[in-house]
Design a protein around this motif. Structure first.
Motif, PDB file in Angstrom:
ATOM      1  N   PRO A 183      39.576  47.423  19.128  1.00  0.00           N
ATOM      2  CA  PRO A 183      40.024  46.021  19.559  1.00  0.00           C
ATOM      3  C   PRO A 183      39.926  45.873  21.030  1.00  0.00           C
ATOM      4  O   PRO A 183      40.562  47.021  21.865  1.00  0.00           O
ATOM      5  CB  PRO A 183      41.185  45.795  19.033  1.00  0.00           C
ATOM      6  CG  PRO A 183      41.906  47.286  18.826  1.00  0.00           C
ATOM      7  CD  PRO A 183      40.502  48.211  18.472  1.00  0.00           C
ATOM      8  N   PHE A 184      39.491  44.569  21.513  1.00  0.00           N
ATOM      9  CA  PHE A 184      39.244  44.264  22.987  1.00  0.00           C
ATOM     10  C   PHE A 184      40.734  43.430  23.265  1.00  0.00           C
ATOM     11  O   PHE A 184      41.156  42.709  22.651  1.00  0.00           O
ATOM     12  CB  PHE A 184      38.414  43.821  23.333  1.00  0.00           C
ATOM     13  CG  PHE A 184      36.720  44.357  22.839  1.00  0.00           C
ATOM     14  CD1 PHE A 184      36.486  45.634  23.528  1.00  0.00           C
ATOM     15  CD2 PHE A 184      36.063  44.188  21.571  1.00  0.00           C
ATOM     16  CE1 PHE A 184      35.530  46.355  23.087  1.00  0.00           C
ATOM     17  CE2 PHE A 184      35.162  44.956  21.292  1.00  0.00           C
ATOM     18  CZ  PHE A 184      34.771  45.916  22.024  1.00  0.00           C
TER      19      PHE A 184
ATOM     20  N   ALA B 165      37.371  38.643   9.205  1.00  0.00           N
ATOM     21  CA  ALA B 165      36.556  37.498   8.921  1.00  0.00           C
ATOM     22  C   ALA B 165      36.992  36.161   9.221  1.00  0.00           C
ATOM     23  O   ALA B 165      36.421  35.172   9.847  1.00  0.00           O
ATOM     24  CB  ALA B 165      36.226  37.636   7.348  1.00  0.00           C
ATOM     25  N   ILE B 166      38.469  35.967   8.935  1.00  0.00           N
ATOM     26  CA  ILE B 166      39.164  35.039   9.481  1.00  0.00           C
ATOM     27  C   ILE B 166      39.034  34.574  10.882  1.00  0.00           C
ATOM     28  O   ILE B 166      38.797  33.540  11.707  1.00  0.00           O
ATOM     29  CB  ILE B 166      40.577  34.897   8.923  1.00  0.00           C
ATOM     30  CG1 ILE B 166      40.613  34.891   7.326  1.00  0.00           C
ATOM     31  CG2 ILE B 166      41.385  33.663   9.649  1.00  0.00           C
ATOM     32  CD1 ILE B 166      41.735  34.944   6.854  1.00  0.00           C
ATOM     33  N   GLU B 167      39.156  35.730  11.708  1.00  0.00           N
ATOM     34  CA  GLU B 167      39.102  35.692  13.183  1.00  0.00           C
ATOM     35  C   GLU B 167      37.731  35.369  13.743  1.00  0.00           C
ATOM     36  O   GLU B 167      37.727  34.306  14.422  1.00  0.00           O
ATOM     37  CB  GLU B 167      39.627  37.202  13.841  1.00  0.00           C
ATOM     38  CG  GLU B 167      40.782  37.484  13.398  1.00  0.00           C
ATOM     39  CD  GLU B 167      41.262  38.785  14.103  1.00  0.00           C
ATOM     40  OE1 GLU B 167      40.426  39.510  14.749  1.00  0.00           O
ATOM     41  OE2 GLU B 167      42.467  39.161  13.838  1.00  0.00           O
ATOM     42  N   GLN B 168      36.755  35.975  12.877  1.00  0.00           N
ATOM     43  CA  GLN B 168      35.507  35.435  13.465  1.00  0.00           C
ATOM     44  C   GLN B 168      35.015  34.120  12.847  1.00  0.00           C
ATOM     45  O   GLN B 168      34.447  33.348  13.746  1.00  0.00           O
ATOM     46  CB  GLN B 168      34.411  36.309  12.695  1.00  0.00           C
ATOM     47  CG  GLN B 168      32.887  36.359  13.086  1.00  0.00           C
ATOM     48  CD  GLN B 168      31.859  37.313  12.152  1.00  0.00           C
ATOM     49  OE1 GLN B 168      32.503  37.981  11.712  1.00  0.00           O
ATOM     50  NE2 GLN B 168      30.733  36.981  12.592  1.00  0.00           N
ATOM     51  N   ILE B 169      35.475  33.565  11.908  1.00  0.00           N
ATOM     52  CA  ILE B 169      35.149  32.098  11.485  1.00  0.00           C
ATOM     53  C   ILE B 169      36.076  31.153  12.556  1.00  0.00           C
ATOM     54  O   ILE B 169      35.189  30.171  12.757  1.00  0.00           O
ATOM     55  CB  ILE B 169      35.774  31.966  10.212  1.00  0.00           C
ATOM     56  CG1 ILE B 169      34.980  32.500   8.958  1.00  0.00           C
ATOM     57  CG2 ILE B 169      35.706  30.426   9.773  1.00  0.00           C
ATOM     58  CD1 ILE B 169      35.472  32.608   7.714  1.00  0.00           C
TER      59      ILE B 169
ATOM     60  N   GLY C  60      45.235  38.619  26.676  1.00  0.00           N
ATOM     61  CA  GLY C  60      45.450  38.319  25.356  1.00  0.00           C
ATOM     62  C   GLY C  60      44.456  39.074  24.456  1.00  0.00           C
ATOM     63  O   GLY C  60      43.163  39.526  25.245  1.00  0.00           O
ATOM     64  N   ASP C  61      44.731  39.238  23.330  1.00  0.00           N
ATOM     65  CA  ASP C  61      43.517  39.708  22.352  1.00  0.00           C
ATOM     66  C   ASP C  61      43.574  38.768  21.171  1.00  0.00           C
ATOM     67  O   ASP C  61      44.160  37.769  21.075  1.00  0.00           O
ATOM     68  CB  ASP C  61      43.975  41.223  21.822  1.00  0.00           C
ATOM     69  CG  ASP C  61      45.411  41.244  21.333  1.00  0.00           C
ATOM     70  OD1 ASP C  61      45.799  40.573  20.574  1.00  0.00           O
ATOM     71  OD2 ASP C  61      45.833  42.524  21.564  1.00  0.00           O
ATOM     72  N   ALA C  62      42.823  39.388  20.160  1.00  0.00           N
ATOM     73  CA  ALA C  62      42.665  38.547  18.962  1.00  0.00           C
ATOM     74  C   ALA C  62      43.988  38.058  18.264  1.00  0.00           C
ATOM     75  O   ALA C  62      43.976  37.055  17.551  1.00  0.00           O
ATOM     76  CB  ALA C  62      41.774  39.177  17.979  1.00  0.00           C
ATOM     77  N   GLU C  63      45.100  38.838  18.544  1.00  0.00           N
ATOM     78  CA  GLU C  63      46.372  38.798  17.684  1.00  0.00           C
ATOM     79  C   GLU C  63      47.281  38.524  18.618  1.00  0.00           C
ATOM     80  O   GLU C  63      48.652  37.843  18.187  1.00  0.00           O
ATOM     81  CB  GLU C  63      46.544  40.064  16.947  1.00  0.00           C
ATOM     82  CG  GLU C  63      45.669  40.604  15.983  1.00  0.00           C
ATOM     83  CD  GLU C  63      46.028  41.865  15.096  1.00  0.00           C
ATOM     84  OE1 GLU C  63      47.087  42.400  15.531  1.00  0.00           O
ATOM     85  OE2 GLU C  63      45.319  42.110  14.088  1.00  0.00           O
TER      86      GLU C  63
ATOM     87  N   ALA D 214      38.199  35.546  19.740  1.00  0.00           N
ATOM     88  CA  ALA D 214      38.805  34.442  20.161  1.00  0.00           C
ATOM     89  C   ALA D 214      40.083  34.672  20.503  1.00  0.00           C
ATOM     90  O   ALA D 214      40.977  35.037  19.434  1.00  0.00           O
ATOM     91  CB  ALA D 214      38.804  33.318  19.158  1.00  0.00           C
ATOM     92  N   VAL D 215      40.683  34.398  21.691  1.00  0.00           N
ATOM     93  CA  VAL D 215      42.146  34.997  21.969  1.00  0.00           C
ATOM     94  C   VAL D 215      42.744  33.391  22.049  1.00  0.00           C
ATOM     95  O   VAL D 215      42.600  32.587  22.684  1.00  0.00           O
ATOM     96  CB  VAL D 215      42.111  35.359  23.605  1.00  0.00           C
ATOM     97  CG1 VAL D 215      43.713  35.587  24.014  1.00  0.00           C
ATOM     98  CG2 VAL D 215      41.397  36.700  23.710  1.00  0.00           C
TER      99      VAL D 215
END
Length: 528
Positions: free
Chosen positions: A145-146, A111-115, A161-164, A207-208
């Motif tokens: 995960p992408f 949820a935080i990543e999406q926000i 890169g990825d979300a993390e 978001a990367v």
């Protein structure tokens, strides 16, 4: 070869196919486990991982030895029962104690990543990249995960890169670049255009991170840009800060779920995360006046629909079976074949055809009878239409059952009744009917349970309507199961947690009603 050695030789020969079959079975199980365990671990599907491992262990224990002979026959059915019946029930009960639904499906981190991802904005000096999307080997091409594999058109540099993980350079030896796009990469599976299109909704939420104030967002199927991040998350204080306004959002409870809220206590973003809410869904079901009223109305109509369908179809089917059981009637086989035609047509086709019959302006019923009834616009007429259609579809089944039961009743019984002075009506009511009910009563109970949850009859015929103005949860012909469907997948947003709570209540009601029915049918045993 001596006679003493022959039996032993034959015994060894006959066990070879069994040994081969056992090896093939256990090898296949081991291959499935080896393939699915990494996927389950990567997707954090712990429950299914445990179920799969326990099933594999049970299969190896039972089928790898000559012991547990009964288990060799019971295990397959037990596994299917556990996977397809018990596990869904456990999952449904578990979800009924959560807020699972639209905006609350993932974890708090997701949820935080999406926000944060939604706050990335393009600027005039944003850098653009040629983008390829990849997943780890065996990863989910639809949900990730992408990992984004980016090529700088100016320099040809490849970044990943990825979300993390922040954007980092990739050695040229680890990737294959064709026409400015990465087409293959070491330790990754690059998605094709169709897969990217399927996963595009999930990619839009990605978001990367590049640094503390910028991140990469997806734009289109093969482009990405570096934008400015307006929001940032501080793990230590568990807050989100807006760099443009300086406003800080903290975690607060709104309703039965936690959200990031502003200083006024109102939720700042629509996204939340999967949380346990205890018995809030059940309290909402039974204490919210509007919902309890809708549930009660749906329950009453469900009972009327199920009982009416069973009684009407049984009465018509039984009456026709009685008429065509008379040996004096000629052409009985032809009549029986004609009466079975509605049963031979697939149910969904019959429902769709009948739905057109009820059209107010050019439907067959109104046109034939010279009427102008708004079948689908009036709740009472819509209910009558549902019962009439279900009668058409259901009486052939009752006709078949009643015909078979009638032919099983000995003629001596009816002849004895006539010798005692009973006429045909008395024989039918006091002798034939009780004997027939002994045979068909379990089928009547099963038919009631089926119609109690007959989703197709409602959804394909009336779609639950008609609806009152401003009402979207329950329509005039919605039974409980179609009401649950509307709650879970309705236009006002999916609410799987609450729908699961209603499903549990429906499951309990169905079980109680079935138990009551079976208790009453035991009275018929005295007829024997």
């Amino acid at each position: 070869m001596s006679s003493a050695q022959a039996p032993a030789h034959r015994e060894r020969t006959t066990t070879i196919p069994a040994v081969i079959a056992r090896v093939v079975l256990l090898g296949a199980v081991l291959a499935v486990v080896a393939f699915t365990v990494p996927i389950a671990v990567a997707q954090k599907q712990w429950m299914w991982l445990v179920v799969m491992l326990l099933a594999a262990v049970a299969i190896f224990v039972v089928y790898s030895t000559k012991r547990f002979i009964p288990g060799k026959y019971l295990l397959p059915g037990t596994l299917f029962l556990a996977v397809f019946l018990i596990t869904p029930i456990v999952l449904t009960i578990g979800y009924s104690f959560t807020n699972f639904g639209d905006g609350t499906r993932g974890t708090k981190e997701q949820a935080i990543e999406q926000i944060v991802a939604n706050s990335v904005q393009q600027t005039d000096d944003s850098t653009w990249y040629n983008m390829s999307v990849a997943v780890e080997p065996g990863g989910d091409a639809a949900a990730g995960p992408f990992t984004l594999l980016l090529v700088d058109p100016a320099s040809g540099e490849v970044l990943a890169g990825d979300a993390e993980t922040s954007l980092e350079p990739v050695p040229a030896s680890d990737v294959t670049v064709t026409s400015g796009f990465v087409t293959a990469a070491k330790d990754y599976e690059v998605l094709d255009a169709r897969q990217v299109n399927t996963a595009y909704k999930a990619l839009q939420e990605l978001a990367v991170p590049v640094d503390d104030t910028s991140a990469v967002r997806v734009q289109g199927a093969n482009q990405a840009f570096v934008g400015t991040t307006a929001l940032s998350y501080d793990e230590a204080s568990d807050t989100i800060t807006n760099a443009a306004t300086g406003e800080t959002y903290t975690v607060g409870k709104v309703g039965d779920s936690e959200y990031f809220v502003g200083a006024d206590g109102k939720r700042a973003f629509s996204q939340s995360w999967l949380q346990g809410v205890g018995g809030e869904n059940y309290l909402r079901l039974f204490t919210n006046g509007a919902i309890a009223k809708q549930f009660g109305a749906a329950f009453v109509w469900t009972l009327v629909f199920a009982l009416g369908s069973v009684l009407l179809t049984f009465v018509v089917g039984f009456a026709l079976a009685l008429v065509l059981n008379d040996e004096r009637m000629k052409g009985r086989r032809l009549y029986r074949s004609v009466l079975l035609l509605p049963y031979a047509v697939p149910g969904f086709i019959s429902l769709l055809v009948w739905s057109s019959f009820y059209n107010k302006d050019f439907g067959l019923i109104n046109e034939t009878l010279g009427l102008s009834l708004n079948w689908m616009g009036d709740p009472t007429l819509a209910k009558a239409a549902v019962l009439l259609t279900n009668l058409w579809m259901g009486f052939p089944y009752m006709f078949i059952v009643s015909t078979g039961a009638l032919q099983a009743i000995p003629n001596d019984v009816m002849e004895a009744a006539r010798m005692d002075g009973a006429n045909r009506l008395q024989t039918t009511v006091k002798v034939v009917t009780p004997l027939l009910l002994v045979a068909v009563s379990p089928l009547l109970v099963a038919s009631f349970a089926f119609n109690f949850n007959n989703f197709n009859a409602i959804q394909l015929l009336t779609e639950g309507g008609p609806f009152l103005p401003g009402e979207y949860t329950r329509g005039g012909t919605d039974i409980l199961i179609s009401m649950i469907y509307r709650i879970a997948f309705g236009g006002s947003g999916a609410d799987f947690g609450f729908a699961s709570a209603v499903s549990v209540a429906l499951f309990a009601l169905t079980g109680i009603l079935a138990a009551i029915q079976f208790r009453f049918t035991n009275v018929l045993e005295d007829v024997n």
